[in-house]
Scaffold this motif. Structure first.
Motif, PDB file in Angstrom:
ATOM      1  N   GLY A 257       1.806  -4.457   9.861  1.00  0.00           N
ATOM      2  CA  GLY A 257       1.130  -5.227   8.852  1.00  0.00           C
ATOM      3  C   GLY A 257       1.155  -4.275   7.725  1.00  0.00           C
ATOM      4  N   ARG A 258       1.947  -3.206   7.616  1.00  0.00           N
ATOM      5  CA  ARG A 258       2.159  -2.574   6.478  1.00  0.00           C
ATOM      6  C   ARG A 258       3.788  -2.363   6.033  1.00  0.00           C
ATOM      7  NH1 ARG A 258      -2.211  -0.586   3.232  1.00  0.00           N
ATOM      8  NH2 ARG A 258      -3.841  -1.356   4.484  1.00  0.00           N
ATOM      9  N   VAL A 259       3.960  -2.482   4.843  1.00  0.00           N
ATOM     10  CA  VAL A 259       5.421  -2.346   4.417  1.00  0.00           C
ATOM     11  C   VAL A 259       5.390  -1.219   3.107  1.00  0.00           C
ATOM     12  CG1 VAL A 259       6.315  -4.578   5.189  1.00  0.00           C
ATOM     13  CG2 VAL A 259       5.180  -4.424   3.004  1.00  0.00           C
ATOM     14  N   ARG A 260       6.757  -0.650   3.125  1.00  0.00           N
ATOM     15  CA  ARG A 260       6.861   0.000   1.834  1.00  0.00           C
ATOM     16  C   ARG A 260       7.549  -0.905   1.045  1.00  0.00           C
ATOM     17  NH1 ARG A 260       6.904   5.007   0.027  1.00  0.00           N
ATOM     18  NH2 ARG A 260       6.195   5.540   2.043  1.00  0.00           N
ATOM     19  N   VAL A 261       7.079  -0.794  -0.471  1.00  0.00           N
ATOM     20  CA  VAL A 261       7.412  -1.736  -1.555  1.00  0.00           C
ATOM     21  C   VAL A 261       7.764  -0.963  -2.482  1.00  0.00           C
ATOM     22  CG1 VAL A 261       6.606  -3.568  -2.884  1.00  0.00           C
ATOM     23  CG2 VAL A 261       5.752  -3.537  -0.969  1.00  0.00           C
ATOM     24  N   GLU A 262       8.778  -1.215  -3.485  1.00  0.00           N
ATOM     25  CA  GLU A 262       9.138  -0.710  -4.739  1.00  0.00           C
ATOM     26  C   GLU A 262       8.941  -1.588  -5.653  1.00  0.00           C
ATOM     27  OE1 GLU A 262      13.074   1.567  -5.107  1.00  0.00           O
ATOM     28  OE2 GLU A 262      12.736   0.487  -7.077  1.00  0.00           O
ATOM     29  N   ILE A 263       8.040  -1.203  -6.825  1.00  0.00           N
ATOM     30  CA  ILE A 263       7.598  -1.874  -7.853  1.00  0.00           C
ATOM     31  C   ILE A 263       7.679  -1.090  -9.010  1.00  0.00           C
ATOM     32  CG2 ILE A 263       4.968  -1.349  -7.000  1.00  0.00           C
ATOM     33  CD1 ILE A 263       4.824  -4.237  -8.169  1.00  0.00           C
ATOM     34  N   ALA A 264       8.380  -1.512 -10.180  1.00  0.00           N
ATOM     35  CA  ALA A 264       8.583  -0.752 -11.318  1.00  0.00           C
ATOM     36  C   ALA A 264       9.046   0.868 -11.279  1.00  0.00           C
ATOM     37  CB  ALA A 264       7.408  -1.021 -12.163  1.00  0.00           C
ATOM     38  N   GLY A 265       9.797   0.816  -9.998  1.00  0.00           N
ATOM     39  CA  GLY A 265      10.210   2.430  -9.898  1.00  0.00           C
ATOM     40  C   GLY A 265       9.158   3.217  -8.918  1.00  0.00           C
ATOM     41  N   LEU A 266       7.950   2.542  -8.660  1.00  0.00           N
ATOM     42  CA  LEU A 266       7.054   3.103  -7.881  1.00  0.00           C
ATOM     43  C   LEU A 266       7.161   2.757  -6.350  1.00  0.00           C
ATOM     44  CD1 LEU A 266       4.520   4.868  -9.273  1.00  0.00           C
ATOM     45  CD2 LEU A 266       3.212   2.966  -8.827  1.00  0.00           C
ATOM     46  N   VAL A 268       5.001   1.923  -3.210  1.00  0.00           N
ATOM     47  CA  VAL A 268       3.886   1.546  -2.942  1.00  0.00           C
ATOM     48  C   VAL A 268       3.734   1.260  -1.257  1.00  0.00           C
ATOM     49  CG1 VAL A 268       2.008   0.101  -3.295  1.00  0.00           C
ATOM     50  CG2 VAL A 268       2.899   0.989  -5.071  1.00  0.00           C
ATOM     51  N   VAL A 269       2.912   1.374  -0.463  1.00  0.00           N
ATOM     52  CA  VAL A 269       2.534   0.761   0.570  1.00  0.00           C
ATOM     53  C   VAL A 269       1.649  -0.184   0.654  1.00  0.00           C
ATOM     54  CG1 VAL A 269       1.525   1.361   3.235  1.00  0.00           C
ATOM     55  CG2 VAL A 269       3.059   3.008   1.852  1.00  0.00           C
ATOM     56  N   ALA A 270       1.839  -1.374   0.969  1.00  0.00           N
ATOM     57  CA  ALA A 270       1.187  -2.675   0.866  1.00  0.00           C
ATOM     58  C   ALA A 270       0.907  -3.513   2.172  1.00  0.00           C
ATOM     59  CB  ALA A 270       1.758  -3.359  -0.210  1.00  0.00           C
ATOM     60  N   ARG A 271      -0.028  -4.108   2.275  1.00  0.00           N
ATOM     61  CA  ARG A 271      -0.051  -5.190   3.352  1.00  0.00           C
ATOM     62  C   ARG A 271       0.659  -6.264   3.293  1.00  0.00           C
ATOM     63  NH1 ARG A 271      -4.650  -7.561   1.765  1.00  0.00           N
ATOM     64  NH2 ARG A 271      -4.441  -6.224  -0.213  1.00  0.00           N
ATOM     65  N   ALA A 272       1.312  -6.918   4.623  1.00  0.00           N
ATOM     66  CA  ALA A 272       1.947  -7.859   4.630  1.00  0.00           C
ATOM     67  C   ALA A 272       1.922  -8.607   5.936  1.00  0.00           C
ATOM     68  CB  ALA A 272       3.623  -7.454   4.405  1.00  0.00           C
ATOM     69  N   THR A 347      -1.577   3.706 -11.171  1.00  0.00           N
ATOM     70  CA  THR A 347      -0.826   3.621  -9.950  1.00  0.00           C
ATOM     71  C   THR A 347      -1.384   2.468  -9.100  1.00  0.00           C
ATOM     72  OG1 THR A 347      -0.024   4.822  -8.051  1.00  0.00           O
ATOM     73  CG2 THR A 347      -2.324   5.122  -8.651  1.00  0.00           C
ATOM     74  N   ILE A 348      -0.551   1.803  -8.354  1.00  0.00           N
ATOM     75  CA  ILE A 348      -0.869   0.848  -7.403  1.00  0.00           C
ATOM     76  C   ILE A 348      -0.998   1.524  -5.972  1.00  0.00           C
ATOM     77  CG2 ILE A 348      -0.287  -1.479  -6.282  1.00  0.00           C
ATOM     78  CD1 ILE A 348       1.715  -1.633  -8.901  1.00  0.00           C
ATOM     79  N   ARG A 349      -2.388   1.328  -5.426  1.00  0.00           N
ATOM     80  CA  ARG A 349      -2.806   2.073  -4.320  1.00  0.00           C
ATOM     81  C   ARG A 349      -2.541   1.015  -3.129  1.00  0.00           C
ATOM     82  NH1 ARG A 349      -7.770   5.344  -6.258  1.00  0.00           N
ATOM     83  NH2 ARG A 349      -8.688   3.220  -6.330  1.00  0.00           N
ATOM     84  N   ASP A 350      -2.583  -0.247  -3.401  1.00  0.00           N
ATOM     85  CA  ASP A 350      -2.639  -1.401  -2.392  1.00  0.00           C
ATOM     86  C   ASP A 350      -2.134  -2.738  -2.737  1.00  0.00           C
ATOM     87  OD1 ASP A 350      -2.919  -2.477   0.219  1.00  0.00           O
ATOM     88  OD2 ASP A 350      -4.925  -2.501   0.113  1.00  0.00           O
ATOM     89  N   GLY A 351      -1.971  -3.495  -2.218  1.00  0.00           N
ATOM     90  CA  GLY A 351      -1.451  -4.817  -2.437  1.00  0.00           C
ATOM     91  C   GLY A 351      -1.262  -5.670  -1.301  1.00  0.00           C
ATOM     92  N   TRP A 352      -0.810  -7.026  -1.551  1.00  0.00           N
ATOM     93  CA  TRP A 352      -0.536  -8.031  -0.753  1.00  0.00           C
ATOM     94  C   TRP A 352       0.506  -8.758  -0.871  1.00  0.00           C
ATOM     95  CZ3 TRP A 352      -0.806  -9.839   4.113  1.00  0.00           C
ATOM     96  CH2 TRP A 352      -0.627 -11.092   4.453  1.00  0.00           C
ATOM     97  N   VAL A 353       1.782  -8.635  -0.087  1.00  0.00           N
ATOM     98  CA  VAL A 353       3.037  -9.282  -0.287  1.00  0.00           C
ATOM     99  C   VAL A 353       2.831 -10.624   0.245  1.00  0.00           C
ATOM    100  CG1 VAL A 353       5.631  -9.171   0.342  1.00  0.00           C
ATOM    101  CG2 VAL A 353       4.260  -7.086   0.514  1.00  0.00           C
ATOM    102  N   ILE A 354       3.031 -11.470  -0.999  1.00  0.00           N
ATOM    103  CA  ILE A 354       2.705 -13.056  -0.687  1.00  0.00           C
ATOM    104  C   ILE A 354       3.725 -13.420   0.062  1.00  0.00           C
ATOM    105  CG2 ILE A 354       2.474 -15.143  -1.867  1.00  0.00           C
ATOM    106  CD1 ILE A 354       1.409 -13.651  -4.277  1.00  0.00           C
ATOM    107  N   PRO A 355       3.521 -14.028   1.380  1.00  0.00           N
ATOM    108  CA  PRO A 355       4.607 -14.767   2.333  1.00  0.00           C
ATOM    109  C   PRO A 355       5.416 -15.541   1.911  1.00  0.00           C
ATOM    110  CG  PRO A 355       2.408 -15.204   2.970  1.00  0.00           C
ATOM    111  CD  PRO A 355       1.988 -14.237   1.826  1.00  0.00           C
ATOM    112  N   ASN A 356       4.852 -16.604   1.095  1.00  0.00           N
ATOM    113  CA  ASN A 356       5.684 -17.806   0.418  1.00  0.00           C
ATOM    114  C   ASN A 356       6.049 -17.619  -0.956  1.00  0.00           C
ATOM    115  OD1 ASN A 356       5.136 -18.979   2.973  1.00  0.00           O
ATOM    116  ND2 ASN A 356       3.182 -19.648   2.386  1.00  0.00           N
TER     117      ASN A 356
END
Lengths: 357, 553
Positions: A257-266, A268-272, A347-356
């Motif tokens: 339930g955790r993925v690595r995400v790249e966002i604006a060069g940053l 982030v580990v986010a929920r998914a 910085t972005i410490r968390d987030g949720w990858v929107i499935p749709n």
């Protein structure tokens, strides 16, 4: 107590370009408090009127417990469904006194004499209107009127209660006290409640589960915390709570339930979702997911656009160069004051990858 | 501008009524109540009054039953073709009394073109069964049923749907919802509609003139007419007292109606939507059949008899291929001199009244609605008085006002067509005013304020903003005045003079003189013109607020 089941229910009004309710599947559990949340025109009121028996579905089936009450061919009229309804406009009969309004269903069932009086008085007492029986609805305030409407519902002892934006015409203080009243009603009767509203705070405060509706469909049905933390679509993410939906790239899973995400060069580990695949995606970020960092730390450059005092701390709206169409909300603790136009890094410490997404 | 308007409207609306009151207490200019006392002591006065009340009450019951049944069917159920039903039912009101009376006389008389072939007509030589109190009540009831219908239907439409839905959700079936919610909430409107029908019945002249006079059944309106026609202006003081009795009855009715309307509890005016029609399912076709059968019996069959009478060569002939002819229409419309004059007079009077009144109405409604002038609103209320009072009363008042040459200028209006025009202007102002006022009420005053902002004066604002916005409603109002004035009988029956007949007077005279076929032909032509004008008004009023025209679906 009763359950309400909608199976592929659609309603298209004659001459309308699009159906008002479009293939809705919904199972309201016995004793549940379900809120249906949506902007005006999303079809939520039509959905309530279908359940109440005021509209006939063009397709699909509606069941009350195991009893089929409506499909495209058959229709049990509203008066034989035994569903309690609380109307936005109160819908109190001006030519009857308060007791007459409250006891209307009892009189129809043949309850008479002392038993009738007792039940009417009990219903009035339950909403805090003891002794109001002889008043005219026109002499009452808005909040009192809605209490009378609630007492009328209570006297029916319905298994299912539909509430159609019952607080829309009331001011903030009355809203809070009537919310308590609805909660008490539920505890007292154990009735299943379906609550229509456009106000997410109301829905969050009251409901076990919330169904978010848009363009005649249910977009997501979940408990309030889940809806907030894991919105299924960008629309739900924008409608519930504060936050921003940011374009990002999913690199790959790091844990369940955790993925690595790249966002604006940053990074982030986010929920998914467990099955979230790598690639471009949308990330839902809430104010508490953001934090300020020092100038030498990894982060995103942003500019303070507006600072809204919220009592305690400030809510800061941030402009970020990478996303010119968006503003990011950031809650800063008391003591930190940011001025308009001030530069900062976050910085972005968390987030949720929107499935749709 | 408002001051000028106030003088004109005030004189028109209040002048005649005040003059009438003066005559009652000071007959012929001599203060004294002797004449009034004599008239009030005469048994004949009270016989006529009782006849008027009895037939009007019975008629009101009939109006109530018909109007109530149709209003409920139309407002609460999903029967089809509501537009045509409303249009035809409202025609009962819009077709003038004298024409309706002629049609029914032809239908039920011994020479009936419809009943005789079926063997149902009364035997030749016997009198028409309608020449009776029952006949008068029946026709009064039918003619005024639309008043009950329109009032009740408006109230049913204003009933918020959620009040009914709340009752249904509480387990009440259709019968209980109707009994405990719908009827109690619309009862004041129903009462007001009934009072309106009663007041209109009291003041009706066309029906009693054609039915009560041959039946030798004196009523107030016919007694006033017959006395004035028989003895001339020297009995003016006497008929003035009689018309005061009639006026008092009407005012009592109007007061009751006002009180009932005021009783509606508006405090809970809900934002709820309009009541959706109930689905009748397999009962829909039977209900529709009943409605159309009723419309046929009340309107189409009598009109059929009227046309049937007008289309044969000689009175009493059966209508057939070899007897059908348009000769009566040609004769009465082209060759009959009084009709020719009457056509010109009625057309001119109606057109003048429509044009003048709509101008006054636009200004009055403008000041009342957008300038929030209390004076203008007061004037608008005052303007209802000459319309609410029986036409006979207004006519007597006008005679009193104009029988002597006008002071200062020395011109006499009595025995001219101008006295009729003035009476029409007084009587029909409120008809022109209602649609225009409704239109103003729906428009945002900011539209005019925006024009003011740009520096436009009142004249320019009227021409460029106000008039264009209310033009359709104004046109509808003008047409409403035109139709009503074109068909008018009650006022002109007392005010006409040789050479200054109106169409209503000619139909009445022809029927009284026994020229039945010609009367029927002229009456038929009137019906056609009325229906066409109503259709024209509907076209003009498309997209206007509901209620501008009574017969809009």
């Amino acid at each position: 107590m009763a359950s309400l089941t909608l199976e592929a229910v659609s309603k298209r009004f004659p001459g309308a370009a699009a159906p008002a309710v479009d293939g809705v599947d919904l199972a309201v559990r016995d004793g549940e408090f379900l809120a249906i949340l949506g902007a005006s025109g999303c079809g939520k009121t039509t959905l309530l009127r279908l359940a109440a028996g005021f509209e006939r579905p063009t397709a699909g089936r509606i069941l009350l417990d195991d009893r089929l009450v409506a499909d495209a061919g058959r229709m049990v009229p509203a008066e034989r469904r035994g569903i309690g309804i609380v109307f936005q406009s109160y819908a109190l009969w001006p030519h009857m006194d308060v007791a007459g309004n409250v006891g209307y269903a009892l009189a129809g069932r043949g309850v008479r004499g002392a038993e009738y009086d007792r039940q009417v008085e009990a219903a009035l007492a339950a909403v805090g209107l003891t002794g109001f029986g002889a008043r005219r609805p026109g002499d009452l305030s808005g909040g009192q009127r809605q209490r009378v409407a609630l007492a009328r519902c209570l006297a029916m002892a319905p298994g299912l209660v539909l509430l159609d934006e019952p607080l829309a015409n009331l001011d903030v203080h009355l809203k809070a006290s009537l919310q308590d009243e609805f909660a008490a009603f539920r505890v007292k009767t154990g009735a299943t409640m379906v609550y229509i509203t456009h106000d997410q705070a109301e829905a969050m405060a009251l409901a076990d589960r919330i169904a978010v509706m848009a363009t005649g469909r249910i977009v997501q049905l979940a408990a309030p915390e889940l809806l907030y933390r894991e919105p299924a679509t960008p629309l739900v993410a924008g409608f519930i709570g504060k936050g921003a939906v940011l374009p990002a790239t999913v690199i790959g899973p790091v844990a369940a339930g955790r993925v690595r995400v790249e966002i604006a060069g940053l990074g982030v580990v986010a929920r998914a979702q467990p099955d979230q695949r790598p690639g471009p995606a949308l990330l839902c970020v809430r104010p508490e997911d953001l934090a300020l960092v020092g100038a030498d730390e990894a982060g995103i450059a942003a500019v303070c656009r507006r600072a809204l005092y919220q009592g305690g701390g400030y809510l800061i709206e941030l402009d970020v160069e990478a996303w010119p169409d968006l503003t990011l909300p950031l809650v800063v603790p008391p003591g930190i004051v940011l001025r308009m136009g001030e530069s900062l890094r976050l910085t972005i410490r968390d987030g949720w990858v929107i499935p749709n997404g | 501008m408002l001051a000028g308007l106030a003088v004109v409207v005030g004189c028109l609306s209040l002048g005649p009524v005040l003059r009438l009151v003066v005559e009652a207490v000071a007959p012929g200019g001599q203060p004294g109540l002797a004449v009034a006392a004599r008239v009030l002591a005469a048994p004949a006065t009270w016989v006529a009054a009782w006849h008027t009340i009895a037939t009007s009450l019975a008629g009101t019951v009939i109006s109530g039953l018909l109007g109530c049944a149709l209003a409920l069917a139309l407002a609460l159920t999903d029967i089809r073709a509501k537009g045509p039903i409303v249009f035809l039912f409202t025609m009962l009101l819009m077709v003038p009394s004298q024409v309706t009376a002629v049609a029914w006389i032809e239908l039920t008389g011994p020479a009936s073109p419809l009943l005789r072939p079926l063997g149902l007509a009364p035997a030749p030589g016997t009198s028409n069964p309608l020449y009776s109190p029952g006949g008068i009540a029946l026709l009064l009831g039918i003619e005024h049923a639309p008043l009950v219908f329109l009032t009740l239907r408006a109230a049913l439409r204003a009933l918020p749907a959620d009040l009914v839905e709340a009752a249904r959700a509480s387990g009440a079936g259709p019968g209980r919802v109707l009994r405990t919610v719908i009827l109690p909430l619309t009862a004041p409107a129903l009462g007001a509609g009934l009072m309106l029908a009663f007041v209109s019945s009291i003041g009706n002249f066309g029906t009693p003139a054609l039915l009560a006079i041959p039946a030798r059944y004196p009523m107030l309106t016919t007694a006033i007419y017959q006395r004035l026609a028989g003895f001339g202006p020297r009995v003016l003081a006497e008929v003035a007292t009689l018309s005061m009795v009639l006026g008092a009855l009407a005012i009592a009715g109007i007061a009751a109606q006002r009180a009932l309307i005021g009783r509606r509890d508006r405090r809970l005016a809900s934002t709820g939507a309009e009541l959706p029609p109930a689905e009748l399912g397999r009962w829909r076709v039977p209900v529709e059949a009943l409605v159309w059968l009723g419309l046929a019996g009340l309107l189409l069959v009598p009109l059929g008899a009227l046309f049937g009478t007008a289309l044969v060569q000689a009175y009493g002939q059966p209508l057939g291929v070899d007897t059908v002819t348009l000769a009566n229409f040609r004769y009465v419309l082209l060759d009959h001199a009084p009709t020719g004059r009457a056509l010109v007079n009625s057309f001119g009077l109606a057109a003048a009244a429509g044009a003048l009144l709509v101008g006054v109405a636009v200004l009055l409604a403008y000041f009342g609605a957008w300038r929030a002038s209390r004076l203008a609103r007061l004037l608008a209320h005052t303007a209802e008085l000459p319309y609410a009072l029986p036409g006979v009363v207004l006519a007597i008042a006008c005679i009193l006002l104009f029988i002597r040459p006008l002071p200062l200028i020395g011109i006499g209006l009595y025995d001219t067509v101008w006295i009729i025009l003035l009476a029409y202007l007084a009587r029909f102002l409120t008809l022109a005013l209602r649609p225009v006022a409704a239109a103003f009420a729906q428009l945002d005053p900011a539209l005019e304020e925006a024009a003011e902002m740009t520096g436009a004066g009142l004249g320019r604002r009227l021409a460029t903003v106000i008039l264009p916005l209310v033009a359709p409603a104004a046109a509808a109002g003008a047409l409403l005045v035109f139709v009503t004035a074109f068909n008018e009988l009650t006022v002109s029956a007392l005010l006409w003079s040789s050479g200054h007949e109106t169409l209503g007077v000619v139909v009445f005279s022809l029927e009284q003189a026994g020229d039945t076929v010609l009367a029927a032909a002229l009456a038929s032509a009137t019906v056609i013109v009325t229906a066409l004008l109503m259709l024209l008004a509907s076209r003009l009023a498309r997209g206007l607020p509901r209620g501008v025209l009574p017969w809009q679906a």
